[in-house]
Scaffold this active site. Structure first.
Site, mmCIF file in Angstrom:
data_model
loop_
_atom_site.group_PDB
_atom_site.id
_atom_site.type_symbol
_atom_site.label_atom_id
_atom_site.label_comp_id
_atom_site.label_asym_id
_atom_site.label_seq_id
_atom_site.Cartn_x
_atom_site.Cartn_y
_atom_site.Cartn_z
ATOM 1 N N ASN A 121 4.325 -12.538 3.219
ATOM 2 C CA ASN A 121 4.182 -12.263 1.801
ATOM 3 C C ASN A 121 5.523 -12.402 1.086
ATOM 4 O OD1 ASN A 121 2.925 -11.380 -0.637
ATOM 5 N ND2 ASN A 121 1.486 -10.192 0.592
ATOM 6 N N HIS B 129 26.137 -5.728 14.182
ATOM 7 C CA HIS B 129 27.593 -5.733 14.172
ATOM 8 C C HIS B 129 28.109 -4.596 15.046
ATOM 9 C CE1 HIS B 129 27.502 -8.807 11.100
ATOM 10 N NE2 HIS B 129 26.535 -8.111 10.536
ATOM 11 N N ALA C 199 3.787 0.419 6.875
ATOM 12 C CA ALA C 199 4.743 0.137 5.805
ATOM 13 C C ALA C 199 5.947 1.058 5.897
ATOM 14 C CB ALA C 199 4.057 0.297 4.454
ATOM 15 N N ARG D 37 12.880 -0.474 18.706
ATOM 16 C CA ARG D 37 12.575 -0.589 20.139
ATOM 17 C C ARG D 37 11.238 -1.309 20.282
ATOM 18 N NH1 ARG D 37 12.815 5.163 19.665
ATOM 19 N NH2 ARG D 37 10.893 5.887 18.779
#
Length: 187
Positions: free
Chosen positions: A83, A113, A158, A164
């Site tokens: 979407n 990072h 949502a 994981r």
């Protein structure tokens, strides 16, 4: 070893290296072109995606506001829908199966990072593959982090942050995402 070779090997690499930046700038240009194709011209959009991405299946649709870091590291199966405003930071490979729907404003990232600030000052990144199985529905505003595998027949609620692996036939929600129930297996 060149920085681009380190990137491809899954090692820490300097993300503002010229070769690495060239990949990103090419992707940024391609995203700009793609996002400006007439929204009603589904065939032109599909044809451009075939050139821009690593591989795509039949009936692939990515709505406007799509961004990526490379493009060629994205592989999607048949009946794929992303979407509006989906971002896939494909410094490493992203594999997405068949019959997958991704909600708006979702981010899939293969890059992270270092925790060490000295390494961050050196502009270092490190990337790990992301895999998403078949028959997956990812809700709006989900964030999928590097190295994650999402199984087959999975729903991600949502706003979830997936840090994981999520097993087959599961519904996962929350921050961080956790499995809250098993769902009916696909026949």
């Amino acid at each position: 070893m060149r920085e681009i070779d380190k990137l491809k090997a899954g090692l820490e690499y300097c993300f503002d290296d010229e070769e690495v930046m060239d990949l990103k700038l090419n992707a940024v240009k391609n995203c700009e072109i793609y996002n400006n194709i007439d929204v009603c011209d589904r065939q032109a959009k599909y044809d451009f995606l075939k050139e821009m991405l690593g591989s795509i299946g039949e009936n692939t649709c990515i709505e406007q506001g799509f961004y990526c870091d490379n493009g060629k590291n994205i592989h999607v199966g048949d009946n794929f829908l992303a979407n509006y405003q989906v971002t896939i930071l494909d410094v490493n490979e992203v594999y997405i199966g068949n019959d997958v729907m991704i909600g708006p404003k979702t981010t899939i990232t293969t890059v992270g990072h270092p925790i060490n600030p000295n390494k961050r000052r050196q502009r270092l990144g490190q990337a790990s593959k992301v895999r998403i199985g078949n028959d997956v529905w990812i809700g709006a505003n989900v964030c999928i982090l590097p190295g994650v595998t999402i199984g087959n027949n999975v729903i991600i609620g949502a706003g979830a942050v997936v840090n994981r692996d999520i097993p087959d036939n599961s519904m996962a929600v929350g921050v961080p995402a956790r499995v809250i129930k098993e769902i009916e297996k696909v026949i």
